[in-house]
Scaffold this active site. Structure first.
Site, PDB file in Angstrom:
ATOM      1  N   GLY C  14       0.815  -1.222   0.000  1.00  0.00           N
ATOM      2  CA  GLY C  14       0.000   0.000   0.000  1.00  0.00           C
ATOM      3  C   GLY C  14       0.844   1.264   0.000  1.00  0.00           C
ATOM      4  N   SER C  15       0.175   2.420   0.122  1.00  0.00           N
ATOM      5  CA  SER C  15       0.913   3.672  -0.031  1.00  0.00           C
ATOM      6  C   SER C  15       1.839   3.922   1.153  1.00  0.00           C
ATOM      7  CB  SER C  15      -0.038   4.847  -0.282  1.00  0.00           C
ATOM      8  OG  SER C  15      -0.773   5.164   0.861  1.00  0.00           O
ATOM      9  N   ARG C  40      -3.809 -12.075  -1.804  1.00  0.00           N
ATOM     10  CA  ARG C  40      -3.824 -11.767  -3.232  1.00  0.00           C
ATOM     11  C   ARG C  40      -2.427 -11.467  -3.770  1.00  0.00           C
ATOM     12  NH1 ARG C  40      -6.622  -6.467  -4.356  1.00  0.00           N
ATOM     13  NH2 ARG C  40      -4.914  -6.307  -2.911  1.00  0.00           N
ATOM     14  N   CYS C 153      -1.512  10.666  11.233  1.00  0.00           N
ATOM     15  CA  CYS C 153      -0.650  11.656  10.574  1.00  0.00           C
ATOM     16  C   CYS C 153      -0.901  13.083  11.036  1.00  0.00           C
ATOM     17  CB  CYS C 153      -0.814  11.574   9.056  1.00  0.00           C
ATOM     18  SG  CYS C 153      -2.524  11.484   8.504  1.00  0.00           S
ATOM     19  N   SER C 183      -2.974  11.480  -0.379  1.00  0.00           N
ATOM     20  CA  SER C 183      -2.218  10.255  -0.105  1.00  0.00           C
ATOM     21  C   SER C 183      -2.535   9.703   1.282  1.00  0.00           C
ATOM     22  CB  SER C 183      -0.711  10.497  -0.251  1.00  0.00           C
ATOM     23  OG  SER C 183      -0.273  11.476   0.653  1.00  0.00           O
ATOM     24  N   GLY C 184      -3.046  10.544   2.152  1.00  0.00           N
ATOM     25  CA  GLY C 184      -3.420  10.082   3.484  1.00  0.00           C
ATOM     26  C   GLY C 184      -4.522   9.038   3.472  1.00  0.00           C
ATOM     27  N   GLU C 206     -11.331  11.246  11.718  1.00  0.00           N
ATOM     28  CA  GLU C 206     -10.079  11.994  11.834  1.00  0.00           C
ATOM     29  C   GLU C 206     -10.128  13.006  12.975  1.00  0.00           C
ATOM     30  OE1 GLU C 206      -7.836  10.983   9.717  1.00  0.00           O
ATOM     31  OE2 GLU C 206      -6.246  12.474   9.705  1.00  0.00           O
ATOM     32  N   LYS C 209      -9.854  11.202  16.296  1.00  0.00           N
ATOM     33  CA  LYS C 209      -8.495  10.725  16.561  1.00  0.00           C
ATOM     34  C   LYS C 209      -7.584  11.861  17.003  1.00  0.00           C
ATOM     35  CE  LYS C 209      -8.488   7.010  13.075  1.00  0.00           C
ATOM     36  NZ  LYS C 209      -8.019   6.721  11.706  1.00  0.00           N
ATOM     37  N   HIS C 246       0.147  17.507   4.661  1.00  0.00           N
ATOM     38  CA  HIS C 246      -1.010  18.007   5.407  1.00  0.00           C
ATOM     39  C   HIS C 246      -0.682  19.399   5.936  1.00  0.00           C
ATOM     40  CE1 HIS C 246      -2.752  14.192   4.943  1.00  0.00           C
ATOM     41  NE2 HIS C 246      -2.777  13.740   6.170  1.00  0.00           N
ATOM     42  N   ASN C 329       2.795  13.817   5.100  1.00  0.00           N
ATOM     43  CA  ASN C 329       1.935  12.898   5.831  1.00  0.00           C
ATOM     44  C   ASN C 329       2.293  11.427   5.700  1.00  0.00           C
ATOM     45  OD1 ASN C 329       0.845  13.783   3.176  1.00  0.00           O
ATOM     46  ND2 ASN C 329      -0.504  12.037   3.498  1.00  0.00           N
TER      47      ASN C 329
END
Lengths: 350, 350, 350, 350
Positions: C14-15, C40, C153, C183-184, C206, C209, C246, C329
């Protein structure tokens, strides 16, 4: 007497599906009766089943409708005469014939059936005579209904501009590079991380579709058989960070030489549907004379999204002329294309 | 012995000027001595005179330097042997000859002098032998110095990819549609209101430059005269919402037929400068095999911005092959091009 | 003697996973041994299992590695001492404890365990003493390994800037509005159709958090129990069309009054890790004095993506001061945060 | 009887000027007679003098009009009763009084005169009673005409949402972070190189304007003197890559406690102009209930660009409530604001 035809939309929650809903909501003779989508959406209110991404609000009465599954035997389709299909290709291949078998006329934006020998692939300003193959289709397949397809979004933009050139000067070679909007890939198709400050020089199967579909559409139907057009066509497709509006750099070599002003003239005069009084009709080609037009954000809504805007018609060193054409890809290039097909078909044959 | 050559940058505060500063700041043999700009900036610290738009900070010692006016007689230029020019075309036409007259070697990114009969228009991997015309230039004009130009950004991308094809298979016709980044127009060139969610299908003089410059660069210099290349070339230019990185859809008809794999091979092997040990050198062509590359954001910095990235090399129905090429337009396509010219010239002639 | 610690990455495709790989590839004492991902991807080469979205190429030897499933009993993990987790929250909740049970130290970017009473939630410059709760965690849960988390982040950006203010002046109230990069949300998180020419004024969970995590991190650990910080904090989160970085508008009411220049000073001097010689370390806060900085594209890579850039520190009419802070981020706010935690933990405890 | 009032637009070629033209072109009682702009444009056809950036075409008859200079003595203004001003601030300061002296009513979007003691700064839904100070203005300055101003775009968005809260619950403190579209800076205001993949956390004078203008508008006019509102307000302004539509994160502390549902209710019921039948009127506040609205691209055209769209009304830990508000900045926030002022003034006083 007012004609009212009940219609359904298959794949109603997706990005093309929403355009169908938007264009059909106040239609003078189509009555939007059935909104069909996947099992996941079925049973929910339309306003809850789809993430409506268009600026204008979802029409209230339509938002309240319950979504039904895309099941040809579902009783919701009983009274429906026409279904518009925005299904993904694999589902279209399976389901559209089932609807046709049950007597429905399917006007499909899906690619699945476009290149079949007995399926008309129609842009109504360009090749309405291809509707005729429907009779053979019914005979071949034993259907009461039938399937009419419209081409891929970027094909439509090209063939509408090529048709008046071909009629007057003949076409020998066509070269196209496209810059296509993200909405063409559907709501989830292009991640923002893939396209912000970027271009993707590839769209799956798009070049092949443009090359083959153009030759079928601009070809002839003789004695029930398609004879494809014989010009050469080469295409390169790109995805760009634009919401709506496919832009195409088109280079054309004509059989007889043509001055740019003559091309402007045949395009501007091209208007074969103007006397049919079709609700979704707009002048097919709008010419912009400014040196820097058409532009997607400024020109995509010309003719309520149904006109192709053409500009920069000029000489080229290899081809006879080159120009830039723009199309609203989810209206003229998708939902609007299917609906205009249906409108013309009804005027001509019903 | 360490070679140190004092250099100046004309038009140092603009977007190409900043790239010159960035690329020259730690250069092994060029010493950035003079930063010149318009009267408005002259006398200010460089860090105050320019809006530095590059992510990495302005080098501190350079930020403290005072900007001088672009006056060829200004004493700051006394010790300078080479000036790099990022001047606008009209100023370049007037001022570059004055610097050459005063004995400076001018490596210019401006378009003003490119097509003059005695001015070399050089891409160092492609036509370094054109440097030879400098002697004629000096004779004609009575200069001690001289002017060497590099082409327009989008021309460089094209000719680097065409050169290895031409050498091996010959080139008959070239068709290009560009998708060019906003930085190519300078910091103030493209308003955000013009380009967000949009494309502008026009860049002033760009098509003409690409068509004429390519033929000069890929032509021959014989007995002091340029013989232009004879292939046909047609171009269509577009501005897209991308910060850096010009993308080009290129279609090429070769004289002898060539398979896509052969094109890949000649491009990949094309590396005429590899033994010169030039500081700004990078492999001129990087091949990407993925179906959806090159992409501006992901590939523009290949080879520290000096490599052209090529992908999607495939057959076309009209041309022999088509492919997509990407260039970092303000590095490889502008400042880096001038600097690489200067580096090679010095290695060969000094 | 050279310390070499074998590590694995969970969720490596993943990113955030890709950032882990990028930051670990030449690490002086972590050796990237295991790349784990979903069923996968398992069994494929890493270069084939993931769509690598970072500009620099995938490191070649890493691209060749085979991806293993995120199965704690997979033998690939046998020699691994540390695993970095970029798992989605639900999988993290299930799998991270299993790795800890098997003796691994888990440094997790996932949100699942952050607020647990015996799990440290650490920003190494801010609350490294919270590592101590690991002993209680091991006792409570009977684990040989353990789980260390880093915050969300956007929380990291806030608390790093708040810590030096709190230490010197005390903090009474904090108000934050965020403008967060796409991208977050991960590669597929934000469709381009949702965000081009647009802002989405909502990011799931968000705000909650940021409000809860900040109080835990800036609170005290006494006798093995967390005492949350007592200031009030209110947050509003927005998604903007920016790739990375960010940006946060932060308003702070301090207990003792503070002049903006004093805030600048305590932030600029804040550097508690400078003597630890940690490989991923950069100065935690970079101050920009220009009136219009920080900006995501220009400042996100400061300190190789590990520095928070702060600017526009000024008086407010309600709060004591307001300022703008920027964080890369996916580096400082995710992968880099976990790695810096691991580096400090090792220096302090191993 | 049909009322026809001849009007002119000062600064007609700029981005706000174009919105004036668009909104006035089919106006039921304003007749757009004079298009005035700088000397450079004067004498040209309007269609040639301005780069028309709006999607719909320039109205043909208006495109043919000749632009006149912004000279108060130009004979074109003789029959004009009202001028709308989109002048830059310095020109506005000099020229608007000259028009007022010559008997014209000036409805100005410029900031120059807004904070003058005898100049009304009016949002018609919020403080129409401030029109009364015009009498004092005329007396003070010996004018037959007069100047009425509307606030800065981002102020209008804020005060329209604050007014119903203040009336019912009182307002003690307001905190706002804005995310403002590029069109707010004019066509050439924000270069694409500055804002693609980026945010600029600064807009010159914007925070000061919002803070001071809000208190004047929400204050009282008593015995011809303005008494500013007494709540505290702190603002942070940002420029984002969005074409049109300012988004604001607003936090409000009320005097009496208020539940979010109560805030929804007072906003939804706020409609003081509904019985005036003003052509440019739309419901001032549209509430969206979805968790992720309002969004600029989807909601900016609500009420033909004249409605403020509000969503996410919820509790905050410091303030009583927080919410997100969106305004079409060049319609509701500029040209439309001036025109609505003029319409209401005429209905009330003429």
């Amino acid at each position: 007497m007012v004609m009212r035809i009940k219609v359904g939309v298959l794949g109603a929650t997706g990005s093309v599906g929403q355009r169908f809903v938007q264009l059909l909501k106040d239609h003078p003779f189509f009555e939007l009766e059935v909104l069909a989508a996947s099992e996941r959406s079925a049973g929910k209110k339309y306003s809850e089943a789809c993430y409506w991404y268009l600026p204008e609000s979802i029409p209230e009465d339509i938002g309240e409708k319950l979504v039904v599954p895309t099941d040809p035997d579902h009783k919701a389709f009983e009274d429906v005469d026409i279904v518009f299909s925005a299904l993904p290709s694999d589902l279209a291949k399976e389901l559209e014939p089932e609807f046709a078998k049950r007597g429905k006329l399917v006007f499909s934006n899906a690619s699945a059936m476009r290149m079949e020998q007995d399926v008309p692939l129609v842009v109504p300003e360009v090749n309405p005579e291809h509707f005729e193959v429907l009779e053979i289709q019914r005979e071949n397949r034993g259907w009461d209904g039938g399937i009419v397809t419209n081409p891929n979004c970027s094909t439509i933009c090209a063939v509408i501009t090529l048709k008046p050139i071909m009629d007057k000067f003949g076409v020998e070679m066509v070269n196209i590079t496209t810059m296509q909007a993200v909405s063409g890939a559907g709501y989830w198709g292009v991640p923002s991380m893939a396209i912000l400050d970027n271009i993707i020089p590839y769209i799956k199967n798009e070049e092949e579709k443009m090359e083959s579909e153009s030759l079928k559409i601009l070809g002839d139907l003789k004695n029930g058989k398609f004879h494809y057009a014989s010009f050469k066509i080469g295409v390169s497709c790109n995805r760009v960070p634009v919401i709506d509006g496919h832009l195409e750099s088109i280079f054309v070599k004509t059989v007889e030489d043509a001055e740019p002003e003559e091309i402007v003239k045949v395009m501007d005069n091209f208007d074969p549907l103007k006397d049919y009084n079709l609700p979704t009709y707009a002048k097919p080609i709008v010419i912009r004379k400014e040196i820097d037009r058409p532009q997607p954000r400024l020109d995509r809504d010309n003719g309520r999204g149904m006109s192709i805007t053409v500009g920069r018609i000029r000489r080229d060193n290899i081809f006879t002329v080159k120009y830039t054409a723009l199309e609203h890809n989810t209206i003229r290039g998708a939902a609007g294309a299917s609906i205009l097909n249906a409108e013309l078909y009804i005027k001509k044959y019903l």
